[in-house]
Scaffold this motif. Structure first.
Motif, PDB file in Angstrom:
ATOM      1  N   SER A 140       0.829  -1.211   0.000  1.00 31.01           N
ATOM      2  CA  SER A 140       0.000   0.000   0.000  1.00 31.01           C
ATOM      3  C   SER A 140       0.860   1.256   0.000  1.00 31.01           C
ATOM      4  N   LEU A 141       2.163   1.091   0.201  1.00 30.69           N
ATOM      5  CA  LEU A 141       3.082   2.224   0.222  1.00 30.69           C
ATOM      6  C   LEU A 141       3.792   2.343  -1.115  1.00 30.69           C
ATOM      7  N   VAL A 142       3.766   3.545  -1.684  1.00 29.85           N
ATOM      8  CA  VAL A 142       4.346   3.797  -3.005  1.00 29.85           C
ATOM      9  C   VAL A 142       5.182   5.067  -2.950  1.00 29.85           C
ATOM     10  N   LEU A 143       6.343   5.026  -3.592  1.00 27.28           N
ATOM     11  CA  LEU A 143       7.196   6.200  -3.748  1.00 27.28           C
ATOM     12  C   LEU A 143       7.031   6.772  -5.150  1.00 27.28           C
ATOM     13  N   SER A 144       7.126   8.099  -5.261  1.00 28.28           N
ATOM     14  CA  SER A 144       7.079   8.743  -6.573  1.00 28.28           C
ATOM     15  C   SER A 144       8.255   9.706  -6.692  1.00 28.28           C
ATOM     16  N   ALA A 145       8.871   9.708  -7.875  1.00 29.48           N
ATOM     17  CA  ALA A 145       9.988  10.606  -8.172  1.00 29.48           C
ATOM     18  C   ALA A 145       9.531  11.590  -9.237  1.00 29.48           C
ATOM     19  N   VAL A 151      10.796  13.666  -3.919  1.00 29.67           N
ATOM     20  CA  VAL A 151      10.283  12.299  -3.810  1.00 29.67           C
ATOM     21  C   VAL A 151       9.153  12.340  -2.788  1.00 29.67           C
ATOM     22  N   ARG A 152       8.076  11.641  -3.067  1.00 25.74           N
ATOM     23  CA  ARG A 152       6.969  11.591  -2.110  1.00 25.74           C
ATOM     24  C   ARG A 152       6.634  10.145  -1.766  1.00 25.74           C
ATOM     25  N   CYS A 161      -0.522  11.618   1.280  1.00 27.10           N
ATOM     26  CA  CYS A 161       0.902  11.887   1.087  1.00 27.10           C
ATOM     27  C   CYS A 161       1.519  11.958   2.478  1.00 27.10           C
ATOM     28  N   ILE A 162       2.371  10.980   2.805  1.00 26.85           N
ATOM     29  CA  ILE A 162       2.902  10.857   4.165  1.00 26.85           C
ATOM     30  C   ILE A 162       4.148  11.707   4.352  1.00 26.85           C
ATOM     31  N   ARG A 226       8.115  16.763   6.043  1.00 27.75           N
ATOM     32  CA  ARG A 226       9.169  16.967   5.051  1.00 27.75           C
ATOM     33  C   ARG A 226      10.496  16.437   5.594  1.00 27.75           C
ATOM     34  N   VAL A 227      11.128  15.586   4.811  1.00 28.39           N
ATOM     35  CA  VAL A 227      12.455  15.057   5.149  1.00 28.39           C
ATOM     36  C   VAL A 227      13.460  15.829   4.292  1.00 28.39           C
ATOM     37  N   GLN A 228      14.281  16.638   4.928  1.00 30.90           N
ATOM     38  CA  GLN A 228      15.152  17.551   4.178  1.00 30.90           C
ATOM     39  C   GLN A 228      16.558  17.023   3.947  1.00 30.90           C
ATOM     40  N   PHE A 229      17.010  16.083   4.806  1.00 37.36           N
ATOM     41  CA  PHE A 229      18.409  15.674   4.713  1.00 37.36           C
ATOM     42  C   PHE A 229      18.537  14.160   4.551  1.00 37.36           C
ATOM     43  N   PRO A 230      19.220  13.723   3.499  1.00 38.95           N
ATOM     44  CA  PRO A 230      19.498  12.296   3.342  1.00 38.95           C
ATOM     45  C   PRO A 230      20.620  11.862   4.277  1.00 38.95           C
ATOM     46  N   VAL A 231      20.752  10.546   4.452  1.00 37.80           N
ATOM     47  CA  VAL A 231      21.847  10.039   5.294  1.00 37.80           C
ATOM     48  C   VAL A 231      23.112   9.818   4.466  1.00 37.80           C
ATOM     49  N   LEU A 232      22.970   9.847   3.132  1.00 36.98           N
ATOM     50  CA  LEU A 232      24.130   9.723   2.259  1.00 36.98           C
ATOM     51  C   LEU A 232      23.857  10.408   0.932  1.00 36.98           C
TER      52      LEU A 232
END
Length: 369
Positions: A140-145, A151-152, A161-162, A226-232
């Protein structure tokens, strides 16, 4: 930081672990077909696949003897100028087979594959959708680019939209590809026109993911984070990165290289958990793909990631063994009538069938002998 310890480069001489032969050529439309994907969500649908091109989403079934049965077709009448670029399978909690498609309009259509009815419309992106991917562990979880540089994460069951992955540490151009980690529920990877691959963590926001399944208000009222910072952030390519896929804890990524870098690579991200953003990258193996010098060419894998298949602009498909070191080419698939770019391939659950969708509107099917 990138560490290159003489990556192993595969030979373009097939070792013929598997022999494939053309079993079908199906003309679908007079416009390019940009995506094709098998259903790995439920075993009863493993022989089903979907394609997108123009404003059409079509569902097929692979039959014995190389035959292909057309089951259903959804045409987006609301957006006659829609051009779908990407599609994936998903499902709700009851197991309803869903198709998730996105393209130039930026509106993601969630379609009930049983009757072609719209199940949900996912609205939020500010520009076209380049890829959608399903979380196998929770379909049920989908990512979109998107072209809007974000990315959402969506819950297709509730239409919510989580999370939005964008901002200070986000991509600086179109996001072209995205993927869920196969076992780490919190981790995703994205890549794009800024030449980077970014790994993100949802661990801090996981309660919002769980909350999306029990939310009783309007989807638009959900407190999207909103997730602003990636881990890599990995800058290991010199041009657009148009496809990335997890292979265990490793990553396969492919660059649009023009006259050079006609290949995809396998690399290991080494993330320093205590210092987000700081990491090293070891490039382990390279898989050459001749004449793959145009962008938006996607690779596919069988369910167990034993092999990867990718097309090129000359209508050929290269099938690489992902379990060998150095890399081994399983097969080079070609046919005199297949001369147009193969934008995407789809490998069946066990890899015995390979599909290719072409810019001339045809679908090619290869099966093991």
């Amino acid at each position: 930081m990138t560490t290159i310890q003489s990556p192993l480069v595969g030979s373009l001489t097939p070792y013929k672990k598997r022999i494939y032969t053309v079993t079908n050529r199906l003309p679908e439309a007079d416009h390019p077909i940009y995506a094709v994907v098998f259903n790995f969500i439920k075993s009863r649908y493993y022989d089903f696949f979907a394609t997108v091109g123009g404003n059409r989403v079509t569902v097929y079934k692979c039959l014995e003897g190389g035959m292909i049965d057309v089951l259903r077709s959804y045409i987006d009448d609301d957006q006659e100028d829609e051009s779908f670029y990407t599609v994936c399978w998903a499902s709700d909690a009851g197991g309803t087979p869903l198709l998730v498609a996105g393209g130039i309009s930026g509106i993601i259509r969630v379609i009930d594959a049983r009757n072609e009815n719209i199940y949900k419309n996912l609205v939020g992106h500010g520009n076209s959708i380049n890829e959608v991917r399903t979380k196998t562990l929770n379909p049920s979880l989908v990512l979109s680019a998107s072209k809007d540089e974000s990315v959402r994460l969506w819950n297709v069951q509730t239409g919510i939209c989580i999370l939005i992955f964008a901002g200070a540490g986000g991509h600086r151009n179109e996001v072209l590809s995205v993927d869920f980690h196969p076992s780490d529920v919190y981790r995703i990877a994205s890549c794009g026109m800024d030449g980077t691959v970014k790994i993100w963590s949802m661990k801090e926001f996981w309660k919002h993911v769980e909350r999306s399944f029990t939310w009783e208000g309007l989807p638009s009222a959900f407190p999207t984070k909103r997730v602003q910072f990636p881990v890599l952030i990995a800058s290991i390519h010199t041009n657009y990165v148009d496809c990335n896929r997890w292979l265990g804890d490793f990553i396969l990524s492919k660059v649009f290289g023009g006259s050079v870098d006609n290949e995809f690579i396998l690399w290991e991200p080494k993330i320093k958990e205590q210092s987000p953003g700081e990491a090293t990258v070891d490039i382990l193996q390279k898989y050459p793909v001749p004449d793959c010098d145009i962008w938006f060419m996607k690779l596919s894998c069988d369910f167990h990631y034993k092999a990867a298949a990718i097309g090129n602009r000359e209508g050929k498909i290269f099938v690489w063994d992902l379990q060998t070191s150095p890399p081994s080419l399983i097969a080079r698939l070609s046919h005199a009538q297949s001369k147009f770019p193969i934008r995407q391939t789809a490998m069946s659950f066990d890899g015995s069938t390979i599909l290719g969708c072409c810019e001339d509107g045809t679908i090619w099917r290869w099966d093991t002998v």
